[in-house]
Design an enzyme around this catalytic site. Structure first.
Site, PDB file in Angstrom:
ATOM      1  N   HIS A  87       0.808  -1.056  -0.026  1.00 58.89           N
ATOM      2  CA  HIS A  87       0.020  -0.032  -0.094  1.00 58.89           C
ATOM      3  C   HIS A  87       0.785   1.290   0.030  1.00 58.89           C
ATOM      4  O   HIS A  87       0.262   2.253   0.438  1.00 58.89           O
ATOM      5  CB  HIS A  87      -0.778  -0.143   1.043  1.00 58.89           C
ATOM      6  CG  HIS A  87      -1.772  -1.267   1.546  1.00 58.89           C
ATOM      7  ND1 HIS A  87      -2.849  -1.590   1.092  1.00 58.89           N
ATOM      8  CD2 HIS A  87      -1.303  -2.323   2.029  1.00 58.89           C
ATOM      9  CE1 HIS A  87      -3.280  -2.799   1.356  1.00 58.89           C
ATOM     10  NE2 HIS A  87      -2.226  -3.312   2.090  1.00 58.89           N
ATOM     11  N   GLU A  91       8.972   9.318 -16.459  1.00 58.11           N
ATOM     12  CA  GLU A  91       7.598   9.609 -16.532  1.00 58.11           C
ATOM     13  C   GLU A  91       7.089   9.252 -17.913  1.00 58.11           C
ATOM     14  O   GLU A  91       6.033   8.719 -18.044  1.00 58.11           O
ATOM     15  CB  GLU A  91       7.476  11.194 -16.280  1.00 58.11           C
ATOM     16  CG  GLU A  91       7.692  11.703 -15.220  1.00 58.11           C
ATOM     17  CD  GLU A  91       7.764  13.094 -14.983  1.00 58.11           C
ATOM     18  OE1 GLU A  91       6.750  13.921 -14.987  1.00 58.11           O
ATOM     19  OE2 GLU A  91       8.850  13.638 -15.287  1.00 58.11           O
ATOM     20  N   SER A 124      14.314  22.471 -15.099  1.00 57.87           N
ATOM     21  CA  SER A 124      13.185  23.399 -15.301  1.00 57.87           C
ATOM     22  C   SER A 124      13.747  24.783 -16.063  1.00 57.87           C
ATOM     23  O   SER A 124      14.828  25.325 -15.326  1.00 57.87           O
ATOM     24  CB  SER A 124      12.344  23.429 -13.988  1.00 57.87           C
ATOM     25  OG  SER A 124      11.742  24.645 -13.935  1.00 57.87           O
ATOM     26  N   LYS A 164      15.549  22.097  -9.845  1.00 55.90           N
ATOM     27  CA  LYS A 164      14.861  20.945 -10.393  1.00 55.90           C
ATOM     28  C   LYS A 164      15.705  19.967 -11.443  1.00 55.90           C
ATOM     29  O   LYS A 164      16.706  20.372 -12.127  1.00 55.90           O
ATOM     30  CB  LYS A 164      13.653  21.345 -10.990  1.00 55.90           C
ATOM     31  CG  LYS A 164      12.711  22.092 -10.524  1.00 55.90           C
ATOM     32  CD  LYS A 164      11.763  21.122  -9.701  1.00 55.90           C
ATOM     33  CE  LYS A 164      10.532  20.875 -10.815  1.00 55.90           C
ATOM     34  NZ  LYS A 164       9.654  19.845 -10.041  1.00 55.90           N
TER      35      LYS A 164
END
Ligand code: ARG
Length: 470
Positions: free
Chosen positions: A168, A302, A289, A295
């Site tokens: 979980h 992704e 970024s 970043k």
């Protein structure tokens, strides 16, 4: 206002099949009908299949050796023209099959027209596409093995590093980094065997089924099957030209594999975040970024997480094309190729990217260890100890441990932070010995059941996989 598409005057009838036609197709008909824009990818398989067919026609005396030789040579010229980029693909010739044959006619003249004896584009496309998909199974297997090796190297480097195991996405029990990496090796090995199984099943040659009924010419289907590396010819001509199971199996195997990649991609996204810091992804697989200088985004992960969407889309598309089609060939089936091409390209790219990312990533051993020790991760070890040392029934041990977890939580400490007196207040039988099971290293070392997370087990599995992948 947009104008409706205008059809220019119809061109002359098709040279390959236009005998009964007086006019050529409408330009829009040509646009919807032509597949050369994508099936040109099958050129090598088409020429390979035609060469095997021509050689068989000569061997069986259906063609003269002279004609068959001219055809075989001419086809090699076509192949080199396509590979050199000098071949002119023509949409009016519809597909790769007719493009190749038309050029062959220009090159060698009349014998070119004899190549299509005892054959149809229906069995031709079936064999071309099978050959192509079979190659892709091999490519997928190679790609998967590369990725398995990358995971295996990670496992080998950190066979005994502790990390939290999750259920979980909540801390469950400490596990080892090596064990987690090997979980993906297992998944990938199933993917690999799915492609191998699909390959074995599709490895039958449909060539010689002709349009659908077989042929009256004395062809030798065993010879063409062998020449093209198939195990045997397909046994039913109707099935031969209408079956696309092999493409669906490829897509299904690709989908399951992409699902596995997507799961690890998701773990990478989580693990590389500032909140987890389990791994550092290399600069080669991340982006910055344009506004936030700190970043480092896990874009490759992704995108890998998303790629399954494309493959699944292709799978649904082809199932939808095939469902409800009466036997045998229908033109609907021309829609099979783009889906499979895209899915195959997507899978190969995804495997390559994941292999690079896994190879480059660095696990942060300290963060993994710190996280492994938090979240009361050794509560199960404590309960097991109560069973083993004090003879409590597991349910009671579970309850006692739960009470101890609540105490520790209230005090803002972890289980090993409790004193013996604090523990005895919950259960008077607890002794000093309990502290040996509360540490994460002891915890993982104790999980020696077959397939368990103990470093000793993990090393055994690593040795096995090294042998398999050698
Ligand atoms: N381009 C066609 C395809 O991909 C080749 C087979 C055409 N057969 C036919 N009877 N029109 O399916």
């Amino acid at each position: 206002m947009t104008k409706p598409p205008q059809s220019p005057p119809a061109p002359a009838a098709n040279a390959m099949w236009g005998g009964r036609f007086t006019a050529g197709p409408d330009a829009i008909m040509q646009a919807i009908n032509a597949s050369i824009g994508f099936d040109r990818r099958l050129y090598a398989q088409d020429i390979q299949g035609s060469r095997a067919h021509a050689a068989m026609l000569a061997a069986t005396g259906i063609l003269t050796n002279k004609d068959a030789e001219a055809i075989g040579e001419g086809l090699l010229t076509v192949l080199s023209e396509i590979e050199a980029g000098t071949f002119r693909f023509r949409a009016d010739l519809e597909d790769i099959h007719m493009n190749v044959e038309a050029r062959l006619k220009e090159l060698i003249g009349e014998p070119a027209g004899r190549l299509h004896t005892a054959r149809s584009r229906n069995d031709q496309v079936a064999v071309d596409f099978r050959l192509w998909v079979r190659d892709q199974c091999d490519a997928a297997i190679t790609g998967i093995e590369g990725l398995m090796r990358a995971f295996l190297a990670q496992a080998d480097a950190g066979a005994d590093w502790v990390m939290p195991g999750f259920t979980h996405l909540q801390t469950a029990q400490p596990v080892t980094w090596g064990h987690h990496m090997l979980a993906y090796v297992e998944m990938l090995s199933r993917d690999r065997s799915r492609f191998a199984d699909a390959r074995a099943r599709m490895n039958e040659c449909p060539l010689g089924a002709a349009a659908l009924a077989g042929t009256s010419f004395p062809i030798d289907r065993h010879a063409t099957a062998a020449a093209l590396g198939f195990a045997r010819p397909t046994a039913n001509s109707l099935d031969s030209v209408s079956d696309r199971d092999f493409a669906l199996e490829f897509l299904s195997a690709a989908g399951i594999c992409a699902m596995h990649l997507s799961r690890f991609a998701e773990e990478l996204v989580i693990w590389s975040s500032a909140q987890f810091r389990f791994v550092r992804l290399s600069d080669r697989w991340t982006t910055g970024s344009s506004i936030m200088p700190q970043k480092k985004n896990p874009d490759a992960a992704e995108l890998l997480r998303a790629k399954l969407g494309r493959i699944l889309g292709a799978t649904v598309a082809l199932f939808t094309v095939m469902k409800g089609l009466p036997l045998t060939y229908s033109k609907d089936m021309q829609e099979d190729k783009e889906q499979v091409f895209d899915a195959a390209d997507t899978l190969m790219l995804a495997l390559a990217a994941m292999t690079g990312m896994v190879g480059d990533m660095t696990a942060n051993r300290d963060s993994l260890a710190a996280a492994a020790a938090s979240g009361f991760s050794t509560a199960t070890d404590l309960a097991d100890w109560l069973v083993r040392a004090l003879g409590l029934p597991f349910r009671e041990a579970h309850h006692v441990t739960g009470t101890l977890v609540a105490r520790a939580e209230a005090l803002g400490i972890d289980l090993p932070g409790l004193t013996l007196a604090q523990m005895q207040a919950v259960h008077p039988g607890i002794t000093e010995g309990v502290f040996t099971v509360l540490g994460v290293d002891n915890s993982v070392a104790s999980r020696t059941s077959y397939g368990g997370t103990a470093p000793s087990q993990v090393r055994r599995q690593i040795a096995r996989w090294k042998e398999v992948l050698a």
